[in-house]
Design an enzyme around this catalytic site. Structure first.
Site, short mmCIF file in Angstrom:
data_model
loop_
_atom_site.label_atom_id
_atom_site.label_comp_id
_atom_site.label_asym_id
_atom_site.label_seq_id
_atom_site.Cartn_x
_atom_site.Cartn_y
_atom_site.Cartn_z
N ARG A 257 0.97 -1.44 0.03
CA ARG A 257 -0.19 -0.26 -0.12
C ARG A 257 0.92 1.34 0.54
NH1 ARG A 257 -5.30 -2.03 4.33
NH2 ARG A 257 -5.23 -4.43 3.16
N ARG A 272 2.05 0.37 10.16
CA ARG A 272 1.06 0.95 9.16
C ARG A 272 2.67 1.01 7.85
NH1 ARG A 272 -3.45 3.74 7.63
NH2 ARG A 272 -3.63 3.54 9.69
N GLU A 344 -7.18 -1.60 15.19
CA GLU A 344 -7.77 -2.90 14.44
C GLU A 344 -6.59 -3.70 13.46
OE1 GLU A 344 -9.34 -1.22 10.45
OE2 GLU A 344 -8.90 -2.23 9.57
N SER A 347 -10.33 -6.41 9.06
CA SER A 347 -12.31 -6.13 9.00
C SER A 347 -12.69 -7.00 8.41
CB SER A 347 -11.30 -4.55 8.07
OG SER A 347 -12.56 -4.29 7.97
N ARG A 386 0.38 -6.70 12.29
CA ARG A 386 0.10 -6.37 13.29
C ARG A 386 -0.14 -7.29 14.60
NH1 ARG A 386 -3.93 -2.06 11.41
NH2 ARG A 386 -2.75 -0.26 10.49
#
Length: 422
Positions: A257, A272, A344, A347, A386
């Site tokens: 990303r 991130r 988070e 998802s 994560r």
RNA sequence: GGAGUCGUGGCCGAGCGGCUGAAGGCGGCGGUUUGCUAAACCGUUAUAGGGGCUUAAACCCCUAUCGAGGGUUCGAAUCCCUCCGACUCCGCCA
């Protein structure tokens, strides 16, 4: 992608649904364009019908050795008109496509209205460690096994180098998740491409609107931001039987990303990154199955956290906080003692038929005449990077060592604790 | 990288530039036959869009679609170009 008929039949409801997301009313623009399009189409079709008739006549006349020059002259005058009408029609079709494909999916009825602030906690599991804890990057660097500087030298910001037991811990997490989902949760393991074409990324909805979030090779491939893309596209342009459904796929892949627009957020540590590993879950279902499958998938992701004994909570996302293609989304947030907050880690979204329309993925009930778009669901099961962060922060000891969760020890060659200098 | 072959409906597979939206087969659906099963026989069976009729469906008409996009032509599944994909042989490489 939306069903045009649905908007025609009930434009008010369509706009009302979009409003719940905070998205501007769009039905009027769609219907206006639709009207223009149909008008253009009719004009074109009338001329085409005449041309086809005349051509057929020409064939017959010539077959009998007659003179068809009058008919040919007539069509000659039609020709440029047809071409113009055809171009107009195509332009309108492209415009309609662009419009429809930039409108997000409609939220399910039970999804709360509003933005992030309206997210609703559904349940909690486990007991958060409330005492101040070290951040994962402090722990990792303290161990001497997590090196952001080395990564920066070769790749820049938002990359990390893991070494020794931490590198193995990441591998162990991926293997553990994959094994759980394949042997107990009924998912089929897939090793997919992580470089894909435009059409694949368009199918899952990242294109055309979110190109800036993705990396692209110089010869036009996209690096997948999630295995959702290749796994969901497994059924693109396919007609399945309802009896085959649900299909359940899982894959462990790197995800890429660009994190454009995330400048300044989570700059420290592994939260991130431009590149991270993730185990993805994807289900392909009938329209009737998708709601139940969504609950099931979420439970599968939760099971990973339970076995790792990591405290978490489940959020039902509000309409305005959901992703572009989602009908309904649950976020799993894991407790991070280093940040003293839930973050988070998964998802899980039901996308209804939104992606299936874009991919032309359909299924037919046995004996049924028409194939219907399937429903697609995706969820992280879990984000491996994560999860590594969560393990470090939740399993850290006072001396900076990390206890290995019991379920991971077999994957770590029996190692029970990672000590500094290891 | 070099040389070549190919891409047709849910699947397989025909197809001279002119009633070919597309033969035939399989599969599906409906029916006949049948004690049951099997088999046989008859019929039927693409998708999307637009329009007509209708409360709706059925039905009818038109347009488009034979990997995708362009082009030639009065007319293209059939000819030409580009792209995508599959396969074969040679070379090279993990």
């Amino acid at each position: 992608m939306h069903d045009l008929k649905l908007i025609r039949d009930n434009p008010e409801a369509f706009d009302a649904s979009l409003a719940r997301r905070g998205f501007p009313a769009s039905a009027a623009a769609v219907l206006d364009l639709d009207l223009k399009r149909r008008d253009a189409q009719t004009r074109l079709q009338v001329m085409q019908a005449r041309r086809n008739d005349a051509s057929r006549e020409i064939g017959q006349v010539k077959g009998k050795g007659g003179d068809a020059s009058a008919l040919m002259a007539e069509i000659a005058t039609l020709k440029s008109d047809i071409q113009a009408a055809d171009e107009a029609d195509k332009a309108l079709a492209v415009e309609m496509d662009g419009l429809l494909s930039s409108i997000p999916n409609l939220p399910a009825a039970e999804v709360p209205e509003g933005g992030e602030e309206a997210n609703t906690e559904i349940r909690r599991w486990g007991t958060p460690r409330l005492a101040e804890g070290a951040a994962h990057y402090e722990l990792g660097e303290g161990l001497g096994l997590m090196d952001f500087e080395a990564a920066a030298r070769m790749s820049g910001a938002r990359f990390v180098v893991l070494k020794g037991a931490l590198a193995r811990l990441e591998r162990a997490l991926g293997q553990f998740m994959l094994d759980l989902h394949t042997t107990e949760n009924g998912y089929t393991e897939v090793a997919p491409p992580v470089l894909v074409r435009d059409q694949a990324v368009y199918g899952t909805g990242q294109l055309p609107k979110f190109a800036e979030d993705l990396f692209r090779t110089t010869n036009g491939f996209w690096l997948v931001p999630t295995a959702e893309v290749p796994l969901t596209n497994l059924v693109r342009e396919q007609i399945l039987d309802d009896a085959q459904l649900p299909l359940r796929f899982t894959a462990l892949t790197p995800c890429f990303r660009s994190e454009a627009g995330a400048a300044g957020r989570d700059t420290r540590g592994m939260i991130r990154q431009h590149q991270f590993a993730k185990v993805e879950l994807v289900s392909i279902t009938t329209p009737e199955q998708s709601a139940a499958e969504h609950e099931r998938m979420t439970a599968c992701a939760e099971e990973v956290l339970k076995r790792l004994d990591l405290p978490y909570r489940v959020l039902l996302l509000a309409a305005g906080d959901m992703g572009f293609g989602a009908v309904k989304t649950y976020d799993l947030e894991v407790w991070l003692p280093g940040q003293k907050t839930y973050r988070e880690i998964s998802s899980c979204s039901n996308c209804g038929d939104f992606q299936a329309r874009r991919m032309q993925a359909r299924a037919r009930a046995s004996g049924a005449k028409n194939a219907r778009p399937v429903h697609t669901l995706n969820g992280s099961g879990l984000a491996v990077g994560r999860t590594l962060v969560a393990v470090l922060e939740n399993y850290a000891q006072a001396d900076g060592s990390i206890v290995i969760p019991a379920v991971l020890q077999p994957y770590m060659g029996g190692l029970q604790t990672i000590h500094p200098h290891a």
